[in-house]
Design a protein around this motif. Structure first.
Motif, short mmCIF file in Angstrom:
data_model
loop_
_atom_site.label_atom_id
_atom_site.label_comp_id
_atom_site.label_asym_id
_atom_site.label_seq_id
_atom_site.Cartn_x
_atom_site.Cartn_y
_atom_site.Cartn_z
N ALA A 451 0.83 -1.21 0.00
CA ALA A 451 0.00 0.00 0.00
C ALA A 451 0.86 1.26 0.00
O ALA A 451 0.60 2.22 -0.75
CB ALA A 451 -0.92 -0.01 1.21
N VAL A 452 1.92 1.25 0.82
CA VAL A 452 2.81 2.41 0.89
C VAL A 452 3.53 2.62 -0.44
O VAL A 452 3.69 3.75 -0.91
CB VAL A 452 3.82 2.24 2.04
N SER A 453 3.97 1.53 -1.06
CA SER A 453 4.68 1.66 -2.34
C SER A 453 3.73 2.14 -3.43
O SER A 453 4.12 2.93 -4.30
CB SER A 453 5.31 0.32 -2.73
N LEU A 454 2.48 1.69 -3.40
CA LEU A 454 1.50 2.18 -4.37
C LEU A 454 1.22 3.67 -4.16
O LEU A 454 1.04 4.43 -5.13
CB LEU A 454 0.20 1.39 -4.24
N LEU A 455 1.21 4.08 -2.90
CA LEU A 455 1.04 5.50 -2.60
C LEU A 455 2.21 6.30 -3.14
O LEU A 455 2.03 7.38 -3.73
CB LEU A 455 0.93 5.68 -1.08
N LYS A 464 -5.39 2.49 -1.24
CA LYS A 464 -6.49 2.38 -0.28
C LYS A 464 -7.03 0.96 -0.22
O LYS A 464 -7.30 0.42 0.86
CB LYS A 464 -7.60 3.36 -0.66
N LYS A 465 -7.16 0.33 -1.39
CA LYS A 465 -7.64 -1.05 -1.43
C LYS A 465 -6.67 -1.98 -0.70
O LYS A 465 -7.08 -2.87 0.05
CB LYS A 465 -7.80 -1.50 -2.88
N GLU A 469 -7.24 -4.34 2.67
CA GLU A 469 -6.91 -5.77 2.71
C GLU A 469 -6.02 -6.07 3.91
O GLU A 469 -6.19 -7.09 4.60
CB GLU A 469 -6.22 -6.20 1.42
N ALA A 470 -5.05 -5.19 4.17
CA ALA A 470 -4.17 -5.38 5.33
C ALA A 470 -4.95 -5.30 6.63
O ALA A 470 -4.69 -6.03 7.59
CB ALA A 470 -3.06 -4.32 5.32
#
Length: 800
Positions: A451-455, A464-465, A469-470
């Protein structure tokens, strides 16, 4: 079952079949061919073959005839010692005795013995005998009756397996192919790979209860043997069969019984230690390995070749307790005794990496890879060590090599993702974490980092998705904060009306432009130092260690006085012994958390203490350095620090006073460790101090509390300890957009708020550029409300 006469004839036939050059001996090539031929179902590597031959030629050195190799008498002795089964090997080779040989064997048997041997062993039972046991001379089955017990046990296990098998015909297991192996060695000989498939037996059902009952009958047969040695042989064999089938609890019972029968034998202690480790009982495992080590050292040359393996497994069990520094010592011993032991070198390198000694780790891991180029785990740990040293491009190459060797290697994929994150290559990082989740779907840390890398890659919706999930996998508070952070970024993006890409920017301001309003507001420079010390407290959990425990260690400990290189007396101990003291102080920590604490202490404190690399630490000075960051009132912490200095031999006989030079050295050491602007060099300048004047506790406090030259930062640290978990409602930091936790720093002109971290780093929003920034600190929102009320009252008074 063969009689002695038929045994010798069969051994002779085997010998002559492989004595290709007919020189009356089996050289290494001929012996290797024999080992492979009699074990058709076992695929040996060249390394395993060489290890087997080394052991055979070393153990039976008296039967080696120069370059010719092992004589017929030597081969016969290996079978007599239980290194192999004559009948099984003879059948595996497809040999048959002629009528004359059978007759001669029968006559020889009658002449030599009147005992009758049961030969009613079925062919199916012969096939059940474990081929791997022929690998290790002197560690196989000795008595023929034991083979009967083994055959019956194999039938029982096969029956249990059939009843517990699922729809796919296999017992419930977990695929371990993707995880780093522990370097575990089950056998008393060449290190063997652990099973890739862990089997989990259903122990609560009727089938298992019945199995245990029938197993008890076999154990009774072993106990009813004609001699103590035969009973020992029976229980060891039962234990080995059970261990091979991963029935570890039952195997442990057999090995413990064998320990009772022959307490000074290495083998049962070693194998009991293995069982205990697999069962997660690391402390008991360590104790068994220590007994095995004691027996091996007392046995002289008989067990000398087993010492490296005992050292390795002892180190692994210590790591299981979190004692990594101690484990390093045993891995080193194993590597010294057996320089080609690549697994010992890999474990040493991994352990050194675990305590923050990265260069030494790289050296050990490179040696392990040199000896075993396809060692995926060694490549993974080497890459991690290289990354820690800043050699990122080389680390990427080595991580990729580990993944090429084992495509589903979770540790390599996860750590490579972290490396890409550090380098700002967010799309590549996201790809690595996705591959981790493909192997390990419930890896919540991988999902969070994804999620952080996608951000970072500006894919906010996907981030956010991934966070949601996390959140399904774990309910940890940091996930809630991360989601709140995303929401704040989204609000900022909407307000920008398309003119901002959502990335929060900032301006870093010089420290001189930050002004504190009121005496209670912490200076920016002091906060930066205190935050770093507080982070160290959290990693080590020393803030949960009562400072009185240090005093108890000083009063209870019996540390002998030694003399340093300068000739000054001190109570110094080796790092592994210091680790034992730390374990007592931090007994409430889990092993993996304790490992992290030791790593932080080694990197930050012990590296300064042991700047010469001698491996010894001045215990009194070490306690004095720990005291200010342990739990307890500030007065008590300072008192224990003074008492620790008083405990040092150099101050003995001085009553309630310490040498001024010792106090000065302590303060410089304290600042070198905890205050970033001071290095080790300043501390080293004080070595050889000859000032013999003394000082009292009151004078020591004046020196300690000095804000410029002492440890005055402690007051700021205490403020963080009591308030760094306070939340401020809906207030978020104007720079990082995270909810403010700890103190809130409000700029009184522009009215923006900063968190501890951004304030300490001098970050401000770019929209609020000023020549000077004036901040007021609020520890809690109640303080902010009181301040607000004061402003209202003042305004009302002015209106009147």
């Amino acid at each position: 079952m063969a009689t002695r006469g038929s045994r010798s004839e069969k051994v002779k036939r085997i010998f002559y079949q492989f004595d290709v050059n007919h020189d009356g001996g089996l050289n290494r090539e001929e012996m290797a061919a024999l080992v492979v031929a009699v074990n058709p179902r076992v695929k040996f590597s060249d390394e395993q073959i060489n290890a087997i031959l080394d052991e055979v030629f070393r153990t039976y050195g008296d039967f080696i005839d120069g370059e010719k190799g092992l004589t017929y008498e030597g081969l016969l002795r290996t079978y007599d010692d239980g290194a192999g089964d004559v009948d099984r090997d003879f059948d595996a080779l497809g040999l048959e005795l002629s009528l004359d040989e059978v007759k001669g064997a029968s006559m020889a048997s009658e002449a030599s013995s009147s005992s009758i041997v049961d030969e009613r062993v079925g062919e199916s039972q012969k096939k059940q005998r474990t081929a791997a046991w022929a690998v290790s001379p002197n560690h196989g089955i000795v008595f023929d009756d034991t083979w009967k017990i083994v055959d019956d046990l194999e039938i029982l296990v096969k029956r249990l397996k059939a009843k517990q098998a699922g729809s796919n015909g296999k017992v419930k297991g977990e695929n371990l192919d993707s995880y780093s192996e522990a370097g575990w060695s089950r056998e008393l000989g060449p290190s063997s790979e652990i099973s890739e498939k862990r089997v989990y037996w259903e122990e609560s059902g009727h089938d298992y209860v019945l199995f245990v009952k029938e197993l008890g009958v076999l154990r009774s047969r072993a106990d009813g043997a004609r001699s103590r040695e035969q009973a020992f042989d029976g229980h060891m064999a039962i234990g080995r069969v059970l261990y091979e089938h991963q029935l570890f609890k039952e195997a442990l019972v057999s090995f413990k019984r064998a320990c009772e029968l022959q307490p000074v034998d290495v083998r049962p202690h070693f194998r009991a230690g293995n069982c205990l480790y697999v069962l997660g009982r690391c402390k008991e495992s360590k104790e068994e390995f220590l007994l095995a080590l004691e027996a091996a050292e007392a046995g002289g040359n008989q067990w000398a070749y087993l010492l490296p393996q005992i050292y390795v497994n002892l180190g692994i069990s210590l790591e299981g307790e979190g004692m990594v520094l101690s484990a390093c010592e045993y891995y080193r011993e194993a590597a010294i005794l057996c320089p080609t032991h690549f697994r010992a070198l890999k474990l040493l390198g991994s352990a050194l990496f675990g305590v923050g000694e990265y260069r030494a780790a790289v050296k050990a891991l490179e040696e392990a890879i040199f000896m075993k180029p396809d060692y995926a785990d060694a490549h993974c740990d080497l890459a991690s060590a290289l990354h820690a040293l800043g050699e990122d491009e080389r680390a990427i190459e080595v991580f990729q090599k580990a993944i090429d060797l084992k495509p589903g290697h979770v540790d390599a994929l996860y750590n490579l993702g972290g490396l890409y994150m550090d380098l700002g290559r967010f799309p590549r990082a996201s790809e690595m974490y996705t591959r981790v989740l493909a192997v390990w779907p419930n890896h919540w840390r991988a999902q969070l980092n994804r999620a952080v890398s996608l951000l970072g890659a500006k894919e906010t919706e996907d981030a956010k998705k991934a966070l949601k999930e996390a959140l399904k996998m774990t309910n940890r508070v940091e996930l809630h904060d991360a989601i709140a952070h995303l929401k704040q970024l989204q609000k900022k993006k909407v307000k920008a009306n398309g003119g901002n890409n959502g990335e929060t920017s900032f301006v870093t301001v010089e420290a001189t432009k930050f002004k504190a309003v009121g005496e209670k507001t912490t200076l920016r420079q002091d906060l930066a130092i205190a935050l770093e010390i507080r982070a160290f407290q959290r990693i080590t959990r020393l803030s949960r260690c009562d400072v009185d425990l240090l005093k108890k260690e000083m009063s209870d400990g019996d540390v002998p006085v030694s003399y340093s290189g300068t000739g000054a007396p001190q109570r110094s101990i080796r790092k592994p012994n210091l680790e034992e003291i730390l374990r007592r102080l931090l007994i409430f920590l889990k092993p993996e958390t304790f490992q992290g604490a030791v790593k932080a202490i080694n990197e930050r404190i012990l590296s300064v203490f042991d700047y010469t690399g001698a491996g010894r630490v001045d215990l009194g000075m070490f306690f004095a350095v720990l005291a200010p960051i342990c739990s307890g009132s500030p007065e008590k912490r300072k008192r224990v620090a003074f008492d620790a200095l008083l405990w040092r031999p150099v101050n003995e006989g001085g009553g309630a006073q310490i040498r001024k030079s010792d106090a000065t050295k302590y303060i410089e050491l304290l600042r070198a460790i905890y205050v970033p602007s001071h290095g080790v060099s300043e501390m080293l300048e004080l070595h050889g101090e000859t000032d013999l004047s003394t000082m009292s506790y009151t004078e020591f406090l004046v020196m300690f509390n000095d804000p410029d030259w002492g440890f005055g930062i402690m007051s700021t640290l205490l403020k963080l300890e009591t308030g760094d978990r306070n939340r401020h409602g809906n207030h978020v930091c104007s720079v990082c957009r995270y909810p403010i936790i700890g103190s809130r720093y409000k700029e009184i002109k522009s009215h923006f708020s900063l968190c501890n971290q951004c304030y300490s780093e001098g970050k401000v929003p770019p929209a609020n550029k000023q020549e000077e920034y004036r901040f007021r600190e609020y520890g809690t929102e109640s303080q902010a409300m009181k301040d607000k009320c004061k402003c209202f009252n003042l305004q009302s008074h002015n209106d009147l």
